[in-house]
Design a protein around this motif. Sequence first.
Motif, short mmCIF file in Angstrom:
data_model
loop_
_atom_site.label_atom_id
_atom_site.label_comp_id
_atom_site.label_asym_id
_atom_site.label_seq_id
_atom_site.Cartn_x
_atom_site.Cartn_y
_atom_site.Cartn_z
N LEU A 1 -86.52 -49.04 -34.37
CA LEU A 1 -85.67 -48.50 -33.30
C LEU A 1 -85.44 -47.00 -33.47
O LEU A 1 -85.28 -46.28 -32.49
CB LEU A 1 -84.33 -49.24 -33.28
N ARG B 1 -87.64 -45.01 -34.84
CA ARG B 1 -88.98 -44.40 -34.95
C ARG B 1 -89.20 -43.77 -36.31
O ARG B 1 -89.61 -42.60 -36.43
CB ARG B 1 -89.16 -43.35 -33.84
N LYS C 1 -72.09 -51.63 -37.85
CA LYS C 1 -71.69 -50.95 -36.63
C LYS C 1 -71.96 -49.45 -36.71
O LYS C 1 -72.33 -48.83 -35.72
CB LYS C 1 -70.23 -51.26 -36.27
N GLU C 2 -71.86 -48.87 -37.91
CA GLU C 2 -72.14 -47.45 -38.05
C GLU C 2 -73.64 -47.17 -37.90
O GLU C 2 -74.03 -46.19 -37.27
CB GLU C 2 -71.66 -46.95 -39.41
N GLU D 1 -75.82 -48.99 -36.29
CA GLU D 1 -76.17 -49.22 -34.89
C GLU D 1 -75.75 -48.03 -34.03
O GLU D 1 -76.54 -47.51 -33.23
CB GLU D 1 -75.48 -50.50 -34.40
N LEU D 2 -74.51 -47.58 -34.24
CA LEU D 2 -73.99 -46.45 -33.47
C LEU D 2 -74.81 -45.19 -33.72
O LEU D 2 -75.22 -44.51 -32.78
CB LEU D 2 -72.52 -46.22 -33.84
N SER E 1 -77.82 -44.93 -34.71
CA SER E 1 -79.19 -45.04 -34.21
C SER E 1 -79.22 -44.93 -32.70
O SER E 1 -80.17 -44.42 -32.13
CB SER E 1 -79.80 -46.39 -34.63
N PHE E 2 -78.18 -45.41 -32.05
CA PHE E 2 -78.16 -45.41 -30.59
C PHE E 2 -77.67 -44.08 -30.03
O PHE E 2 -78.27 -43.52 -29.11
CB PHE E 2 -77.27 -46.55 -30.08
N ASP E 3 -76.59 -43.57 -30.56
CA ASP E 3 -75.96 -42.38 -30.00
C ASP E 3 -75.41 -41.54 -31.14
O ASP E 3 -74.26 -41.64 -31.52
CB ASP E 3 -74.84 -42.79 -29.04
N MET F 1 -75.63 -41.85 -42.75
CA MET F 1 -76.23 -43.15 -42.43
C MET F 1 -77.75 -43.09 -42.56
O MET F 1 -78.40 -44.05 -42.95
CB MET F 1 -75.84 -43.57 -41.00
#
Lengths: 279, 261
Positions: free
Chosen positions: A46, A48, A163-164, A166-167, A169-171, A185
């Motif tokens: 996710l 890359r 959650k950290e 994921e956050l 990586s997403f935004d 992270m």
Amino acid sequence: MRAPATTTAMLDLLLQPLAEPFFVRALIAVALSGATCACLGAYVVLRRMAFVSTALTHSILPGVVGALLLGFSPYLGALVAALLTAAGAAWLASRKGTSEDSAVGVMLSVMFAAGIALMQQANSWRDFAGLLFGSVVSVGGDDLLVIGATTAIVLFGLRALHKELELASFDEEYASLLGARPALMRVVLLVLVALGSVACVRLVGALLTTALFVIPAATGVLLGRTVPQVMGWGTVCALLGGVGGLYLSYYAPAVPSGAGIVLCCALPYLAARIFAPRR
Amino acid sequence: MNRIISTLSRHLGETVFSILPAIPYARKEKDGCPGVAVSAKQLSAAARADGPIAFHDATFEIPCGCRTALIGPNGSGKSTLLRVLAGLTPIRSGEVRIGGEPPRLGRSRIAYLAQRPHLAESFPLKLRRLVQMGTYAHHGWFEECQHGDEAVDRALSRLGLTDLADRPVYTLSGGQLQRGLIARAVVQGAEILLLDEPYAALDQPSREIIDRFLFDQGHAFTVVMATHDPADLGRFDRVLEMRDGVIATRHACSGHDHRHA
């Protein structure tokens, strides 16, 4: 009476290797390291980071060979070399004019070249084919202990920071705004990838370990709609591929276990690629 | 299969979080707006550390509850000013306070929305989860955000997103995503909203929903919004114009009580 006879024969084919202790050890090892790599791989794919993970796994080679020459634990050597690669790439990329991509490329080739040079020094090629391509017979009790501990650390870390991670990586920007330290992270993830690659080098080999990060997770991305689902489907793919690959290399000893596992992982990926509903 | 995954994940989480102590992301802030939401004295800043100054000697004040428009041509420093206030860009000189403190990261009372948010492409994330990320501001490391579902539902419905809650983020339109990001800021409990051209590339329905939310309802938000739309300006309490690196207050009122309809 034909059908039961075929079933019994099939069952025999599946059960016969289980009588061998080394095969059972390899099965446990492949299940643990497969789950580890699939879960970590979700972030590798996710975000890359496939190229970075390739660099980390390839640098295991000089790490292990160096450790054998100096006479300390090959796992320690592999881990140190992988962390060195990550730190080196980060340092090279920290100056303008070197992109992260080329920094990783430099570290990857330098470390791998160093590994080859060290292999010539060692003079004995005893375990090196296994090191490069993986081998089923090589997993001992100590290895299982190391793999089990690594799996526990990686899964614990992924869950604790879910959650950290994921956050970030997403935004990434929102993560900074909340104070959730996305740069930290990234470092955590690189350390976990280094740990994870050390866990599967015995079975999959330094050259192919990166496939275990990428292929199951890529399957997961096709099937899952949340990060945990990607990890779950990735684990299923890694388990199918891992177990299939071990049987393949048991019955066809010419196929190193790493090659068998990777080839068998590609099958569920291909199936998902063809049959998964379009996103 | 998906149920197995979520059960496993929950149980693993319970074990992990029972071992680890919860640590907040940042130190806690004081409650309430201290009268002046934003104040700047002789402020100057640059978009990049090694780049040219974007604006200099900016002195202005924004009272609590004031809807402020930030206007000016492209490259006049509107985005840089918003990023400075959000704590993302350091200042070069001068003094600036937002919500009574110098800008820093890790403040739940301030929300910043970039003009083009850099979100990971095709990331497996449902809209509900995106909005839920706003609750992280009130938690920290090693903590699960199971509660706060009610706040998430309320924010989703206020921005007209209830039906889309379970849709993956990558299937949303630009306007739906923008509304989702504003819903996240609401869940975060932000009192000062820093918005960088939130209407750019929005369709009319999305624009109206966001408008209604920002202007019509009686929320005690302070809004600082960069905008290019001259037709908008009448609705703002205050207009700051940035031109050639200088900020001038073009139109000001005391905020809350005298707000234009």
